[in-house]
Design an enzyme around this catalytic site. Sequence first.
Site, PDB file in Angstrom:
ATOM      1  CE  LYS A   1       3.512  -5.769   3.954  1.00  0.00           C
ATOM      2  NZ  LYS A   1       3.306  -4.999   4.453  1.00  0.00           N
TER       3      LYS A   1
ATOM      4  CD  GLU B   1       0.052  -1.666   8.637  1.00  0.00           C
ATOM      5  OE1 GLU B   1       0.805  -0.956   7.387  1.00  0.00           O
ATOM      6  OE2 GLU B   1       0.354  -0.701   9.708  1.00  0.00           O
TER       7      GLU B   1
ATOM      8  CD  GLU C   1       7.836   0.197   7.821  1.00  0.00           C
ATOM      9  OE1 GLU C   1       8.561   0.964   7.022  1.00  0.00           O
ATOM     10  OE2 GLU C   1       7.267  -0.343   6.944  1.00  0.00           O
TER      11      GLU C   1
ATOM     12  CG  ASP D   1       0.942  -4.244   2.411  1.00  0.00           C
ATOM     13  OD1 ASP D   1       0.164  -5.485   3.033  1.00  0.00           O
ATOM     14  OD2 ASP D   1       1.891  -3.440   2.665  1.00  0.00           O
TER      15      ASP D   1
ATOM     16  CG  ASP E   1      -0.404  -0.213   2.683  1.00  0.00           C
ATOM     17  OD1 ASP E   1       0.814  -0.487   2.475  1.00  0.00           O
ATOM     18  OD2 ASP E   1      -1.141  -0.663   3.920  1.00  0.00           O
ATOM     19  CB  SER E   2       4.264   1.498  -0.082  1.00  0.00           C
ATOM     20  OG  SER E   2       4.823   0.414  -0.783  1.00  0.00           O
TER      21      SER E   2
END
Length: 285
Positions: free
Chosen positions: A112, A114, A180, A83, A44-45
């Site tokens: 993925k 978080e 990270e 993501d 999602d960057s």
Amino acid sequence: MRTSIADIRGLHARGERIPMVTAYDYTSAQLVEQAGLPMILVGDSLGMVVQGRDSTIPVTVDDMVYHSRMVVRGCSTPLVVTDLPFMSYATETDALRNGARLLAEGGATSVKLEGGRPVAPTVRRLVRAGVPVMGHLGFTPQSVNQIGMRVQAKQAAAARDLVDDALALQEAGAWAIVLELIPAPLAAEVTRRLDIPTIGIGAGPDCSGEVQVWHDVLGLFSDFVPRHTRRYRTLAAEVAAGLREYADDVRSGAFPTAANSAAMDPAVLADALAAIEGPASEPRS
């Protein structure tokens, strides 16, 4: 044949370091495959480096499906992880629906997400439903408004929490975890305690592998250079120079030339114009 999670586990079991990079489109995925990397993250960057936003938070599930499709079409061997974006796994029902979309519509192999212990039940539910999950701890970009953009888990209590979170994700069925922006010694300790691979980014050299953003590694993103990256090329300068040369050639008439153009029989052209315009002596009305 596309790399599988079992293949990545095999690399990890043999002690082989695992390189991973983000990609967001067909052409980039082709180049990652040519370079021989075993994994791609459709991160999602893309909200920042593709869409020009100031965080990942505005990215939608539709965005992730769209970019995943392009990446999957561009490669046949790397494992593709996508993501789950902000608030797309707020409930287990949301996670199941959106995780299924990323696999069924986007073509990803894994999602993925978080977070640690609070999302462990969601991870377990996804895995049981057939959606493989990679975890993500430390600096979690979707929480940037709460935690800021800085190294995480530098104090003892936070470091203990992160270790517990990693173990909880593993127990819930996550097959790998991104670490990270955490101190390198902590990342090494987490890696030592887990049976699954850790993929670092700004977490030191002792993780099982590394993930970096395409635009950072290749020097395409010029807004800022993260400390945790290394620029292996400076393609932004090369691209700008190439575009300047192109524009100069267009302005001067040096491009395009006959070599870049298609020819036509003059008689055929004359017949075509005559049929359109009538006799050359007659003015057009």
